[in-house]
Design a protein around this motif. Structure first.
Motif: not given
Lengths: 224, 81
Positions: A184-190, A80-86
């Motif tokens: 699609p799998s919901g693990t990566i969110v920006g 899982p990866v969350l990218g915020i802004c930059n």
């Protein structure tokens, strides 16, 4: 639950992101841009800021950092990866998410408390929210206009991959008011606005942002 | 020592607010008859040696992966005489 927070040269919000992870009940682990060792983390946050001075394009140089080589490989395997802004910009530059972030249509840097509507709540990073829930979290960007071609936008909408949309005003010219998307799998969110700045009532406009980090802790506990 | 120039431009369908702001300045400076301004980036790359096929293949790869973002931009590459 160990959640890594990457520090690039020019990252600004890594400490707030690490604090948000701890407040959500996770263990934050500092990751360094020049080190490809992910230290056994269960998830990663790419924080806001101006990695490598935003030279060339926002996120364009960060995507070649040693830590990103590991993250890109592991993200493809479900990390899982969350990218915020930059961090969102880096995810798009790395092609982990479609589209790109471009200069705000009005050219001004914007800093405001932004209302957004949560639209997809079955992802690793949004499961603590109710579908349609409206939250207020800070937004601060100069290049936050989300763009993609019509086919990509239609696919994002059709597959329900828009996780959050701007309400009241479109602050930066993002197409279809998109504030955040997922794979699609919901693990990566920006996400362009900043949930990590809205986790304590003393310093934030709300505590609405904590849910992103609680979501990840929930998801990681559930997967064990 | 060959010199290679890479020009990167936003694709036509991508809004270019910087170009639009520049165009606004034209009008304020009393220059009229300008229909559009688009702003891009120009990279001047000087090679140690000649622009061999292998060197140009590397530069095309860099133009595609680093100098431009193919999602929103296109590039042209040419060897200067």
């Amino acid at each position: 639950m160990k959640i890594g927070v990457v520090t690039f040269p020019g990252s600004l919000d890594d400490r707030d992101a690490a604090r948000a992870v701890r407040l959500a009940g996770g263990e934050s682990v500092s990751l360094w841009h020049g080190d490809d060792d992910l230290k056994g983390v269960d998830a990663v946050v790419l924080p806001g800021g101006f990695s490598y001075g935003d030279y060339l394009r926002c996120g364009a140089i960060a995507k070649f950092a040693p830590v990103m080589t590991s993250i890109i490989a592991r993200a493809g395997e479900g990390l899982p990866v969350l990218g915020i802004c930059n961090g969102f910009q880096i995810l798009c530059e790395s092609h982990l998410l479609p589209g790109a972030l471009t200069r705000n249509d009005h050219l001004h840097f914007i800093c405001r408390d932004q209302r957004v509507r949560m639209e997809r709540t079955d992802t690793t990073w949004t499961n603590a929210y109710a579908e349609g829930e409206e939250i207020v979290i800070p937004l601060k960007n100069g290049e936050g206009g989300y763009v993609a071609d019509d086919a990509t936008l239609d696919r994002l909408e059709g597959e329900g991959l828009v996780i959050a949309r701007y309400l009241d005003v479109n602050p930066n010219g993002s197409l279809r008011d998109i504030a955040g998307i997922s794979n699609p799998s919901g693990t990566i969110v920006g996400l362009m606005p900043h949930p990590e700045h809205a986790v304590e009532s003393l310093t934030g406009p709300s505590t609405d942002g904590l849910g992103f980090f609680v979501s990840a802790v929930n998801a990681l506990v559930g997967s064990r | 020592m060959a010199r290679v120039v890479v020009d990167v431009m936003l694709k036509p369908e991508i809004l270019d607010p910087q170009g639009r702001a520049v165009m606004g300045a034209f009008a304020r400076l009393d220059v009229h008859g300008v229909a559009d301004v688009r702003q891009g980036k120009r990279f001047e790359i000087t090679l140690d040696g000649d622009a061999t096929d292998a060197a140009l293949a590397d530069l095309h790869r860099m133009a595609e992966e680093l100098l431009s973002n193919p999602v929103i931009e296109s590039y042209t590459l040419r060897v200067e005489d």
